[in-house]
Design a protein around this motif. Sequence first.
Motif, PDB file in Angstrom:
ATOM      1  N   GLN A 236       0.067   8.412  -7.783  1.00  0.00           N
ATOM      2  CA  GLN A 236      -0.871   8.514  -6.660  1.00  0.00           C
ATOM      3  C   GLN A 236      -1.849   7.350  -6.657  1.00  0.00           C
ATOM      4  O   GLN A 236      -2.187   6.805  -5.602  1.00  0.00           O
ATOM      5  CB  GLN A 236      -1.609   9.844  -6.728  1.00  0.00           C
ATOM      6  CG  GLN A 236      -0.727  11.046  -6.441  1.00  0.00           C
ATOM      7  CD  GLN A 236      -1.435  12.358  -6.730  1.00  0.00           C
ATOM      8  OE1 GLN A 236      -2.453  12.404  -7.432  1.00  0.00           O
ATOM      9  NE2 GLN A 236      -0.905  13.450  -6.199  1.00  0.00           N
TER      10      GLN A 236
ATOM     11  N   LYS B 119       0.392   6.196   8.374  1.00  0.00           N
ATOM     12  CA  LYS B 119      -0.638   6.675   9.283  1.00  0.00           C
ATOM     13  C   LYS B 119      -1.423   5.469   9.777  1.00  0.00           C
ATOM     14  O   LYS B 119      -1.712   4.542   9.010  1.00  0.00           O
ATOM     15  CB  LYS B 119      -1.574   7.665   8.573  1.00  0.00           C
ATOM     16  CG  LYS B 119      -2.716   8.165   9.431  1.00  0.00           C
ATOM     17  CD  LYS B 119      -3.652   9.044   8.608  1.00  0.00           C
ATOM     18  CE  LYS B 119      -4.850   9.480   9.427  1.00  0.00           C
ATOM     19  NZ  LYS B 119      -5.807  10.279   8.621  1.00  0.00           N
TER      20      LYS B 119
ATOM     21  N   ALA C 242      -2.441   4.752  -3.603  1.00  0.00           N
ATOM     22  CA  ALA C 242      -3.750   4.798  -2.934  1.00  0.00           C
ATOM     23  C   ALA C 242      -4.555   3.530  -3.157  1.00  0.00           C
ATOM     24  O   ALA C 242      -5.362   3.141  -2.302  1.00  0.00           O
ATOM     25  CB  ALA C 242      -4.540   6.007  -3.431  1.00  0.00           C
TER      26      ALA C 242
ATOM     27  N   TYR D  56      -0.057   3.573   3.909  1.00  0.00           N
ATOM     28  CA  TYR D  56       0.812   4.562   3.294  1.00  0.00           C
ATOM     29  C   TYR D  56      -0.031   5.576   2.529  1.00  0.00           C
ATOM     30  O   TYR D  56      -0.847   5.206   1.672  1.00  0.00           O
ATOM     31  CB  TYR D  56       1.804   3.882   2.349  1.00  0.00           C
ATOM     32  CG  TYR D  56       2.830   3.042   3.077  1.00  0.00           C
ATOM     33  CD1 TYR D  56       4.064   3.563   3.435  1.00  0.00           C
ATOM     34  CD2 TYR D  56       2.556   1.713   3.405  1.00  0.00           C
ATOM     35  CE1 TYR D  56       5.005   2.799   4.111  1.00  0.00           C
ATOM     36  CE2 TYR D  56       3.488   0.929   4.071  1.00  0.00           C
ATOM     37  CZ  TYR D  56       4.706   1.487   4.419  1.00  0.00           C
ATOM     38  OH  TYR D  56       5.632   0.710   5.082  1.00  0.00           O
ATOM     39  N   GLN D  57       0.173   6.850   2.842  1.00  0.00           N
ATOM     40  CA  GLN D  57      -0.557   7.922   2.194  1.00  0.00           C
ATOM     41  C   GLN D  57       0.106   8.279   0.870  1.00  0.00           C
ATOM     42  O   GLN D  57       1.341   8.329   0.768  1.00  0.00           O
ATOM     43  CB  GLN D  57      -0.611   9.156   3.090  1.00  0.00           C
ATOM     44  CG  GLN D  57      -1.368   8.931   4.394  1.00  0.00           C
ATOM     45  CD  GLN D  57      -1.345  10.169   5.276  1.00  0.00           C
ATOM     46  OE1 GLN D  57      -0.315  10.542   5.828  1.00  0.00           O
ATOM     47  NE2 GLN D  57      -2.499  10.807   5.393  1.00  0.00           N
ATOM     48  N   HIS D  58      -0.722   8.532  -0.122  1.00  0.00           N
ATOM     49  CA  HIS D  58      -0.161   8.903  -1.424  1.00  0.00           C
ATOM     50  C   HIS D  58       0.334  10.345  -1.372  1.00  0.00           C
ATOM     51  O   HIS D  58      -0.237  11.206  -0.691  1.00  0.00           O
ATOM     52  CB  HIS D  58      -1.205   8.735  -2.527  1.00  0.00           C
ATOM     53  CG  HIS D  58      -2.389   9.652  -2.392  1.00  0.00           C
ATOM     54  ND1 HIS D  58      -2.366  10.973  -2.805  1.00  0.00           N
ATOM     55  CD2 HIS D  58      -3.627   9.446  -1.876  1.00  0.00           C
ATOM     56  CE1 HIS D  58      -3.534  11.536  -2.572  1.00  0.00           C
ATOM     57  NE2 HIS D  58      -4.315  10.632  -2.004  1.00  0.00           N
TER      58      HIS D  58
ATOM     59  N   ASP E 146     -11.125   6.762   8.205  1.00  0.00           N
ATOM     60  CA  ASP E 146     -10.465   6.261   6.998  1.00  0.00           C
ATOM     61  C   ASP E 146     -11.215   5.093   6.379  1.00  0.00           C
ATOM     62  O   ASP E 146     -11.084   4.840   5.175  1.00  0.00           O
ATOM     63  CB  ASP E 146      -9.031   5.824   7.323  1.00  0.00           C
ATOM     64  CG  ASP E 146      -8.176   6.971   7.831  1.00  0.00           C
ATOM     65  OD1 ASP E 146      -8.411   8.120   7.387  1.00  0.00           O
ATOM     66  OD2 ASP E 146      -7.294   6.731   8.675  1.00  0.00           O
TER      67      ASP E 146
END
Length: 492
Positions: free
Chosen positions: A360, A87, A364, A40-42, A93
């Motif tokens: 965030q 994603k 993250a 999961y993207q912040h 990454d």
Amino acid sequence: MGVIGVQLVVTMVMASVIQKIIPHYSFARWLLCSGSLQWYQHPTEDELRSLAGKQKGQKKKDRKNNGHIENKPLTVPKDIDLQLETKYIAEVDTLALHYFPEFQWLVDFTVAATVVYLITELYYSVAQPSGEMNISVVWCLLVIAFVLKTLFSLTAHYFKLEEGGERSLCITFAFFFFVKAMAILIVTENYLEFGLETGFANFSDSALQFLEHQGLDSQGPISKLTFKLILALLCSLIGAFLTFPGLRLAQMHLDALNLTTAKFTQTLLHINFLSPLIMVLLWVKPITKDYLMNPTLEKGSVPLMTEDTYDTLRLWAILLMCMLRLALMRHHLQAYLNLAQKGVDQMKREAGRISTVDLQKMVARVFYYLCVIALQYVAPLVMLLHTTLLLKTLGGHSWWVYPEEDLPCLYGVHSDFVNGAAPAAAPTPATLVESGARASVAQLSVALGGLRTVFSPLLFRGLFSFFTWWIAACLFSTSLFGLFYHQYLMAA
């Protein structure tokens, strides 16, 4: 054939593979980046502003020109309608992941060592060499050393934290496992049949004979109390290292059960969680061995298998459970990655406001510590697997269900040094030097053969049986405590 032979060639080839090929075709990278794990993207600050209905503030330069500087952080309501974007993990990454080099090295080196072990076992089953050192033992010992080093680094990381109680929890479990190990070591062989008593007695007698043969007066290398005290200290250290991996496994197990709806997958998850308990029971003689070897029927007890067959089946059972845990690794890692969305959903049920930076960081942090969780999942598995392999090789077991009676002994002394050499011819000046060199080599070989009799398969069988059982017992104890903590204490 000596050490310079097939095994050395296999070792050199595998070393080249580790250096040249594995960095490009990494199994550890494939486990994370094969397209099955989503993170999961912040959210960005602009997205949070848009969801909160706030306009973008003045730039810092404009605020300075107006004569004031705002240092107040931007906050948003906790019940904000936030949906995290997912994603698939890509290779780029992984560069931001903490402990990714350690995870990659441990997994890839374990794969290489396992391949070397399989090739060596095939070589021993086909060629049946005598008087040759099994070099796969060195690879397995290196794997265990790397695992302990990795677990030590992770535990030291928890010790550096000032808040949270991780340090106190680790110390508490270390003392608990020390007391537990001392209690286990006084249990007789009638209940826990590790073979430690037999192995230590054989070690003491062989060491005493070896020292007397070398002209040294000794009452023995070590007392039984000191031997068990050293084992208890090692068990305490292993238990402290496996504390947080067991606690994390319990949380991932619960999340993985909630994540999947397939009954078959849930059954496998339950078997995977209970697999350390099954391994522990395999060494409890009244519960498993007595009932499997001599089941009580109406007409009396009928022996179904020999002790060697039972030992072989026990090795295969441990290997199958290790493969099951590896196969379910992605389910557990995905359950951990879902903690980001779970934390956001829990935040929405709370009142108040939260700064965008803290929000965030909360999202993250889950992804950036993925490799730490992966190491906590893989490291105990790798240590258990290679301890089992060492138990088979050094303990003199067999992979066959019905092993042959005359198997090649790994620690047998060459017959030339036992029966003596052929009578030599009349000595000449040229042959005196050669015979002296041969005599030195023979003395060294006899000394090494004496050490092999001191460290016999009986000793290694007792030690590695105990450590294999202890690793499984620590994993089950810590994971059971973690299950109780997350299921009941956290819910309360």
